[in-house]
Design a protein around this motif. Structure first.
Motif, PDB file in Angstrom:
ATOM      1  N   VAL A 140      63.278   6.575  12.539  1.00 47.68           N
ATOM      2  CA  VAL A 140      63.639   6.616  11.071  1.00 47.68           C
ATOM      3  C   VAL A 140      64.963   6.941  10.678  1.00 47.68           C
ATOM      4  N   SER A 141      65.361   8.005  11.392  1.00 52.25           N
ATOM      5  CA  SER A 141      66.379   8.573  11.170  1.00 52.25           C
ATOM      6  C   SER A 141      67.626   7.523  11.484  1.00 52.25           C
ATOM      7  N   VAL A 142      67.526   6.993  12.673  1.00 53.66           N
ATOM      8  CA  VAL A 142      68.856   6.284  13.203  1.00 53.66           C
ATOM      9  C   VAL A 142      68.892   4.784  12.194  1.00 53.66           C
ATOM     10  N   SER A 143      67.639   4.278  11.974  1.00 54.62           N
ATOM     11  CA  SER A 143      67.706   3.045  11.502  1.00 54.62           C
ATOM     12  C   SER A 143      67.614   3.175   9.965  1.00 54.62           C
ATOM     13  N   GLY A 144      67.456   4.339   9.424  1.00 52.35           N
ATOM     14  CA  GLY A 144      67.481   4.159   7.996  1.00 52.35           C
ATOM     15  C   GLY A 144      66.330   3.481   7.328  1.00 52.35           C
ATOM     16  N   VAL A 145      65.557   3.332   7.876  1.00 54.78           N
ATOM     17  CA  VAL A 145      64.312   2.646   7.590  1.00 54.78           C
ATOM     18  C   VAL A 145      63.152   3.823   7.079  1.00 54.78           C
ATOM     19  N   SER A 146      62.551   3.805   6.174  1.00 56.76           N
ATOM     20  CA  SER A 146      61.448   4.720   5.904  1.00 56.76           C
ATOM     21  C   SER A 146      59.972   4.695   6.766  1.00 56.76           C
ATOM     22  N   SER A 147      59.632   5.832   6.860  1.00 57.42           N
ATOM     23  CA  SER A 147      58.261   5.730   7.852  1.00 57.42           C
ATOM     24  C   SER A 147      57.390   5.017   7.280  1.00 57.42           C
ATOM     25  N   GLY A 148      57.269   4.819   6.095  1.00 57.93           N
ATOM     26  CA  GLY A 148      56.208   4.117   5.506  1.00 57.93           C
ATOM     27  C   GLY A 148      56.730   2.729   5.523  1.00 57.93           C
ATOM     28  N   SER A 149      57.751   2.065   5.727  1.00 59.34           N
ATOM     29  CA  SER A 149      58.078   0.772   6.263  1.00 59.34           C
ATOM     30  C   SER A 149      57.697   0.632   7.682  1.00 59.34           C
ATOM     31  N   ILE A 150      58.164   1.648   8.621  1.00 61.24           N
ATOM     32  CA  ILE A 150      57.451   1.471  10.078  1.00 61.24           C
ATOM     33  C   ILE A 150      56.108   1.514  10.201  1.00 61.24           C
ATOM     34  N   TYR A 151      55.351   2.163   9.501  1.00 56.96           N
ATOM     35  CA  TYR A 151      53.949   2.348   9.721  1.00 56.96           C
ATOM     36  C   TYR A 151      53.201   0.901   8.971  1.00 56.96           C
ATOM     37  N   HIS A 152      53.966   0.327   7.992  1.00 54.63           N
ATOM     38  CA  HIS A 152      53.583  -0.913   7.242  1.00 54.63           C
ATOM     39  C   HIS A 152      53.277  -1.866   8.665  1.00 54.63           C
ATOM     40  N   TRP A 153      54.422  -2.005   9.574  1.00 54.87           N
ATOM     41  CA  TRP A 153      54.572  -3.085  10.583  1.00 54.87           C
ATOM     42  C   TRP A 153      53.625  -2.568  11.817  1.00 54.87           C
ATOM     43  N   TYR A 154      53.912  -1.195  12.154  1.00 53.01           N
ATOM     44  CA  TYR A 154      53.258  -0.858  13.627  1.00 53.01           C
ATOM     45  C   TYR A 154      52.443   0.595  13.253  1.00 53.01           C
ATOM     46  N   LYS A 155      51.284   0.505  14.063  1.00 55.56           N
ATOM     47  CA  LYS A 155      50.734   1.919  14.248  1.00 55.56           C
ATOM     48  C   LYS A 155      51.177   2.898  14.703  1.00 55.56           C
ATOM     49  N   ASN A 156      52.123   2.532  15.870  1.00 56.16           N
ATOM     50  CA  ASN A 156      52.807   3.599  16.450  1.00 56.16           C
ATOM     51  C   ASN A 156      53.689   3.087  17.353  1.00 56.16           C
ATOM     52  N   LYS A 157      54.625   3.734  18.097  1.00 56.20           N
ATOM     53  CA  LYS A 157      55.579   3.597  18.957  1.00 56.20           C
ATOM     54  C   LYS A 157      55.428   2.713  20.000  1.00 56.20           C
ATOM     55  N   GLN A 158      53.953   2.642  20.559  1.00 57.02           N
ATOM     56  CA  GLN A 158      53.291   1.926  21.718  1.00 57.02           C
ATOM     57  C   GLN A 158      53.335   0.395  20.994  1.00 57.02           C
ATOM     58  N   GLU A 159      53.041   0.144  19.878  1.00 56.20           N
ATOM     59  CA  GLU A 159      52.996  -1.117  19.225  1.00 56.20           C
ATOM     60  C   GLU A 159      54.343  -1.827  19.328  1.00 56.20           C
ATOM     61  N   ILE A 160      55.480  -0.776  18.934  1.00 57.56           N
ATOM     62  CA  ILE A 160      56.834  -1.467  18.620  1.00 57.56           C
ATOM     63  C   ILE A 160      57.253  -1.804  20.299  1.00 57.56           C
ATOM     64  N   PHE A 161      56.860  -0.963  21.077  1.00 53.02           N
ATOM     65  CA  PHE A 161      57.276  -1.149  22.471  1.00 53.02           C
ATOM     66  C   PHE A 161      56.588  -2.443  22.940  1.00 53.02           C
TER      67      PHE A 161
END
Length: 228
Positions: A35-56
């Protein structure tokens, strides 16, 4: 317009996560840091992914798809068995020349969490290549045996001298093709073709799979809950 913006956000998440995984490692990369580095809100991240494992997992999936695209481009018209052997060769070259990736494969083959997605990706590719002769269930069964052979290859690789590793790699490729039902003549032809272009597959394997080295520092850690 909104759809395009949403896709841009998803890509920013993936690119930021990939950079952080590479620089900080998997364990130290948190959703908060993305969130901090990308400037994307945590809500936007959790809209796409449940956790960082899914991102990976999505990053790894994209790498596998890119590897398959390279193979299909460079080996258009070649027999399906040779195309799958090329994918295996890319993995073998990365394993042989990068001890971090070698450790990743050792851990993945012994971990259900990492092993099953690997089986699934290989099964999907083999089903596309051999769908005219094997069912999806048959493809999956054969992939399980091939990955068992990969486990044996990894063990033998660490025991054998460097001069013997070419023969070991060829034996693994032949065994994998045998598991897929190819005749000995077909096995020899495919292995010869792959060996003739070994430097090319070595370069492509390094280029693609070296991006996974961020897993190495966490290879022996138990996976805990993701940080918020």
């Amino acid at each position: 317009m909104l759809k395009n913006h949403s896709e841009e956000v998803r890509q920013r998440i993936l690119e930021t996560a990939k950079d952080l995984f590479l620089s900080d490692g998997y364990k130290k990369t948190t959703i908060a840091k993305i969130v901090s580095v990308s400037g994307v809100s945590s809500g936007s991240i959790y809209h796409w992914y449940k956790n960082k494992q899914e991102i990976f997992e999505e990053i790894v999936q994209e790498l596998m798809q890119e590897a398959q695209r390279l193979i299909e481009r460079d080996m258009a018209g070649r027999p399906p068995a040779c195309r799958y052997a090329a994918l295996l060769e890319m993995e073998l070259q990365a394993i042989e020349h990068n001890p971090i990736i070698r450790e990743i494969f050792c851990v993945a083959l012994g971990s259900g969490e990492m092993f099953l997605p690997l089986v699934r990706r290989h099964t999907e590719y083999v089903a596309r290549l051999f769908g005219d002769r094997l069912t999806v269930e048959e493809c999956r069964a054969r992939i399980l045996f091939i990955h068992a052979a990969m486990n044996g290859y990894l063990f033998a690789f660490q025991q054998e001298r460097e001069a013997q590793r070419t023969a070991l790699r060829q034996f693994f490729l032949s065994t994998s093709l045998m598991i897929l039902g190819l005749s000995k003549a077909e096995q020899r032809a495919c292995v010869r073709e792959i060996e003739a272009a070994r430097e090319k597959w070595q370069a492509k394997g390094r280029q693609l799979l070296a991006q996974l080295t961020f897993l190495a520092e966490d290879a022996d850690d138990e996976k805990g809950p993701d940080e918020p």
